[in-house]
Design an enzyme around this catalytic site. Structure first.
Site, mmCIF file in Angstrom:
data_model
loop_
_atom_site.group_PDB
_atom_site.id
_atom_site.type_symbol
_atom_site.label_atom_id
_atom_site.label_comp_id
_atom_site.label_asym_id
_atom_site.label_seq_id
_atom_site.Cartn_x
_atom_site.Cartn_y
_atom_site.Cartn_z
ATOM 1 N N ASN A 26 0.838 -1.193 0.000
ATOM 2 C CA ASN A 26 0.000 0.000 0.000
ATOM 3 C C ASN A 26 0.878 1.250 0.000
ATOM 4 O O ASN A 26 2.104 1.153 -0.042
ATOM 5 C CB ASN A 26 -0.975 -0.010 1.190
ATOM 6 C CG ASN A 26 -0.241 -0.111 2.516
ATOM 7 O OD1 ASN A 26 0.544 0.766 2.878
ATOM 8 N ND2 ASN A 26 -0.492 -1.200 3.249
ATOM 9 N N ASP A 82 -4.389 -6.318 4.822
ATOM 10 C CA ASP A 82 -5.610 -6.982 5.285
ATOM 11 C C ASP A 82 -5.703 -8.401 4.735
ATOM 12 O O ASP A 82 -6.415 -9.237 5.290
ATOM 13 C CB ASP A 82 -6.844 -6.193 4.839
ATOM 14 C CG ASP A 82 -6.951 -4.849 5.548
ATOM 15 O OD1 ASP A 82 -6.663 -4.792 6.752
ATOM 16 O OD2 ASP A 82 -7.298 -3.854 4.874
ATOM 17 N N LYS A 140 9.047 -16.649 -10.900
ATOM 18 C CA LYS A 140 8.402 -15.465 -11.440
ATOM 19 C C LYS A 140 7.279 -15.845 -12.401
ATOM 20 O O LYS A 140 7.473 -16.674 -13.297
ATOM 21 C CB LYS A 140 9.425 -14.595 -12.174
ATOM 22 C CG LYS A 140 8.820 -13.339 -12.770
ATOM 23 C CD LYS A 140 9.837 -12.534 -13.561
ATOM 24 C CE LYS A 140 9.161 -11.360 -14.248
ATOM 25 N NZ LYS A 140 10.093 -10.579 -15.086
ATOM 26 N N LYS A 174 -14.241 0.424 14.729
ATOM 27 C CA LYS A 174 -12.940 -0.213 14.982
ATOM 28 C C LYS A 174 -12.519 -0.047 16.436
ATOM 29 O O LYS A 174 -11.971 -0.970 17.039
ATOM 30 C CB LYS A 174 -11.874 0.382 14.060
ATOM 31 C CG LYS A 174 -11.949 -0.067 12.612
ATOM 32 C CD LYS A 174 -10.808 0.535 11.794
ATOM 33 C CE LYS A 174 -10.868 0.081 10.346
ATOM 34 N NZ LYS A 174 -9.765 0.672 9.544
#
Length: 387
Positions: free
Chosen positions: A207, A274, A284, A329
């Protein structure tokens, strides 16, 4: 640092030019900066530069004519709240280690009762010489704080130890001297940065987290006396704090679990994955029209660790329904506090942030500011609620 008297000693290293940037930072923070330059330093950087930055007279000689007579090295040493020597050559360190006072700077240092910070700068061979190592340890024993730089290319053309620490690092150490020590005795763990989940040996899922917010929080807590450990995903940031480097979410979980076992505070500022790739390819994957990858839910770190005697602060990076998701949360994961931010406002990778802090009973908005300022304000709130 506002109103504090800081004496900056500049010695004869090519790194003396960096002292101008440090001087500017100190002045902008409100410090009253007085510069003492050695003879050789004045041949590398003009005293007028420091005079313009500080608006104070720069001292370059032991004996100078003055309108009001005073023993200046005693006066400066007695009135200083902090002395910084940057760059600190092997020569000035050796003189102070042995109690030699033969110029304005060395006499001021020997007469000082305030904290002293030194940032060594010298050739690698000089740095690695046993005499220099012994002298550094000796001045440490006198109470000096040594801010060591990283290895790299030196002015003499060699590679190795000896580069002066960056002005930002020295400034952070100066801030630590003046910061309230209200986190003294508290063991804190801060997670920061992204994780990477392998798809094959060359590709991964990750991310946009830069780790800057987590590192700013860790530094803020350390300045205020906390014993800090950073559990860091792959980032391009440096720190002098204790750091555990990890790559995957499972590695981050294990590191956080171990580090928080005897900690008092955990700030989960990282952005762990997540989901993890079910079966990463061992070779690969060649380019093709489409590719199916099966993802499995990853361990939820803050939900899974033992929080019995741990004050926990989480982060919620959202693109919509910020308050609803953050409060959910907070309750669901059993945290004491959560800091929520809207990532559509360009905070990923930025040096700035804006957050809303939620506790069981409070909502506190911190308007957009540098991540360093946000970290300081968040630390204030954490300290209040921990008390």
């Amino acid at each position: 640092m506002k109103g504090k008297k800081v004496v900056l000693g500049v010695t004869g290293s090519i790194a003396a030019y960096k002292a101008c940037a440090l001087t500017s930072m100190l002045v902008k923070a409100g410090a009253d900066v007085h510069v003492i330059m050695t003879k050789h330093a004045a041949e590398l950087v003009g005293p007028a530069s420091f005079g313009a930055l500080t608006r104070n007279k720069v001292t370059t000689k032991m004996f100078e004519e003055r309108a009001v007579r005073e023993i200046e090295h005693v006066s400066l040493a007695a009135s200083a709240d902090l002395i910084i020597v940057a760059p600190a050559t092997a020569n000035i360190i050796a003189k102070c280690a042995c109690g030699i006072a033969d110029d304005m700077l060395s006499t001021t240092l020997l007469a000082a009762k305030c904290p002293i910070i030194a940032a060594p700068a010298m050739n690698t061979a000089m740095y690695d010489h046993p005499a220099t190592a012994a002298n550094i340890e000796k001045v440490r024993s006198y109470g000096w704080t040594i801010v060591e730089g990283e290895s790299g290319r030196l002015a003499c053309g060699t590679e190795g130890r000896g580069r002066m620490a960056e002005p930002e690092e020295i400034f952070a150490e100066a801030e630590r001297v003046f910061a309230p020590k209200d986190f003294a005795g508290i063991k804190a763990v801060v997670s920061a940065g992204p994780t990477r989940e392998a798809v094959d040996p060359v590709r991964y899922i990750s991310n946009r987290s830069s780790g800057k917010m987590g590192y700013a929080i860790a530094e803020a807590l350390a300045r205020r006396g906390a014993d800090v450990t950073i559990v860091s995903g792959p980032v391009s940031l440096s720190t002098n704090l204790r750091r555990i480097n990890v790559e995957t979410v499972s590695e981050m979980y294990e590191a956080v679990k171990a580090a928080t076992a005897d900690a008092d505070l955990f700030v989960s500022a990282a952005a762990p994955a997540d989901f993890t790739v079910d079966e990463p390819a061992s070779e690969k994957i060649k380019k093709k029209d489409s590719l199916d990858i099966t993802l499995t839910k990853a361990v939820d770190i803050i939900s899974s660790i033992d929080k019995t005697n741990l004050f926990t602060v989480g982060f919620a990076a959202e693109t919509e329904n910020l308050e609803e998701y953050a409060q959910d949360k907070l309750r669901r994961k059993g945290m004491n506090m959560i800091a929520a931010n809207d990532v559509t406002k360009g905070v990923f990778g930025s040096d700035e942030n804006e957050i809303i802090i939620y506790t069981e009973k409070e909502k506190i908005r911190l308007e957009r500011a540098s991540k360093r300022e946000i970290a300081d304000k968040l630390s204030d709130i954490i300290r209040k609620h921990m008390s």
